[in-house]
Motif scaffolding. Sequence first.
Motif, PDB file in Angstrom:
ATOM      1  N   SER A  10       2.314  10.070   5.887  1.00  0.00           N
ATOM      2  CA  SER A  10       1.363  11.170   6.076  1.00  0.00           C
ATOM      3  C   SER A  10       1.977  12.477   5.605  1.00  0.00           C
ATOM      4  CB  SER A  10       0.984  11.260   7.555  1.00  0.00           C
ATOM      5  OG  SER A  10       0.298  10.097   7.959  1.00  0.00           O
ATOM      6  N   GLY A  11       1.233  13.199   4.772  1.00  0.00           N
ATOM      7  CA  GLY A  11       1.738  14.443   4.201  1.00  0.00           C
ATOM      8  C   GLY A  11       2.474  14.262   2.889  1.00  0.00           C
ATOM      9  N   ASN A  12       2.628  13.029   2.441  1.00  0.00           N
ATOM     10  CA  ASN A  12       3.397  12.755   1.223  1.00  0.00           C
ATOM     11  C   ASN A  12       2.665  13.231  -0.028  1.00  0.00           C
ATOM     12  OD1 ASN A  12       4.764   9.896  -0.473  1.00  0.00           O
ATOM     13  ND2 ASN A  12       5.885  11.669   0.259  1.00  0.00           N
ATOM     14  N   ARG A  13       3.458  13.549  -1.054  1.00  0.00           N
ATOM     15  CA  ARG A  13       2.901  14.026  -2.313  1.00  0.00           C
ATOM     16  C   ARG A  13       3.405  13.185  -3.491  1.00  0.00           C
ATOM     17  NH1 ARG A  13       3.793  20.492  -2.094  1.00  0.00           N
ATOM     18  NH2 ARG A  13       5.705  19.942  -0.969  1.00  0.00           N
ATOM     19  N   ALA A  27       0.865  -1.175   0.000  1.00  0.00           N
ATOM     20  CA  ALA A  27       0.000   0.000   0.000  1.00  0.00           C
ATOM     21  C   ALA A  27       0.905   1.230   0.000  1.00  0.00           C
ATOM     22  CB  ALA A  27      -0.909  -0.008   1.219  1.00  0.00           C
ATOM     23  N   PHE A  28       0.703   2.113  -0.953  1.00  0.00           N
ATOM     24  CA  PHE A  28       1.683   3.146  -1.281  1.00  0.00           C
ATOM     25  C   PHE A  28       0.971   4.479  -1.392  1.00  0.00           C
ATOM     26  CE2 PHE A  28       4.962   4.518  -4.676  1.00  0.00           C
ATOM     27  CZ  PHE A  28       5.930   4.781  -3.739  1.00  0.00           C
ATOM     28  N   GLY A  29       1.406   5.467  -0.598  1.00  0.00           N
ATOM     29  CA  GLY A  29       0.762   6.765  -0.724  1.00  0.00           C
ATOM     30  C   GLY A  29       0.916   7.638   0.504  1.00  0.00           C
ATOM     31  N   ASP A  30      -0.200   8.244   0.915  1.00  0.00           N
ATOM     32  CA  ASP A  30      -0.191   9.322   1.905  1.00  0.00           C
ATOM     33  C   ASP A  30      -0.820   8.882   3.225  1.00  0.00           C
ATOM     34  OD1 ASP A  30      -2.896   9.221   1.280  1.00  0.00           O
ATOM     35  OD2 ASP A  30      -2.824  10.953  -0.051  1.00  0.00           O
TER      36      ASP A  30
END
Length: 383
Positions: free
Chosen positions: A216-219, A178-181
């Motif tokens: 968290s906070g990633n773009r 699972a990859f993301g924010d």
Amino acid sequence: MTTTWIAAHRSAVINPYEGFGLFEPRGFTDRTVRQSLRLAGGGDALRIRLSNRYGKEPIRIGGAHLAVRTRGSGIDPGSDTPLRFSGAETVTVPVGEELVSDPVELPVSAGEELTVSLYLPGDTGLSTYTAVPYDLGYAVPGERLSAELLEDAEELSTGHYLTGVDVLAPADTRIAVAFGDSWVEGAFTTPGADNSFPARLSRRLTRGWIVNQGISGNRLLSDEVGEHLLARVDRDVLAVPGVSHVLIHIGLNDIGLPGARSHPEPPTDRPSAEDLVTGLTALADRLHAAGLVAIGGTLGPYEGCVYDGVDSPEGQAVRREVNAWLLGDAHPFDAVIDIAAAVADPEQPTRIRAEFNAGDGLHVNDAGAKAIADAVDVTLLDL
């Protein structure tokens, strides 16, 4: 039966020296740091991963122990086991590098809670860290590696140095990343409950499991918080042993952070829908080139969020266009999960439903994470 090393836990890391930070960086001197994790899958043995990726000086580890967790900072003393690195119980993690422990011959199962204790005798400087660890960590002065309970410990809301666990599992085991924010990482779900939507979805699977590489906070397109998604795909997805599928939720911070009053970028630097479509297409192409199944996710609702400047008409228009593209026929993903629809207020679909709202209008609570996991067709994850 042939076995191989498969990732059973992951924590993506952040540079403490970033100019914009949502979390307070810190270091340690003469401290025992104890952190817990829950395994997504099991095997006949395991090994621990530690990272000094963003440190500015080598990190001396005066000892590292593994144990079965009981509660809080407590461990089962009968399970307490020293970790070794190339046979040694003390080790130095060089600047910019990661170390993997020697294998520990310990059969483990999915859902098992383990604790890793590190004794850090010198001044570490600011640590390579994780925004949302599995649970609170603990730090006490001195060497307390084998202590059954850490009395009067400082609580740590961020994770430090501990980036993963691999297990020795059947060679045909396949997993998803699972990859993301923050929607992936599980921000605002209950610490220690393993209630992020990837964790809940993982427990629905009959084969394989899911490890979490959210920040968290990633773009997608810009660094801070953490390296942007396209920059970290090699390390945080392609290098994960056993990966065959990737679940993605990213883009809300690209849209919202430039408008935040505390953010150094002006709102004019907010990417367009075309920019995000181009970036998501590049991500899907990169995953496909590596032979992986890429599963996209619509961008969750966030109208009315409490953070100044994050919600704007311009940002909402970008989100609307990107989601329309993801739900159409032109996207490059193998499938798309409608994350937004799973948690949207039916009367106001640009907002999170009240019972799923973590309280800030931007994140979901435990019930919202469950709603997302329950909305996924598990046949998409043919692991």
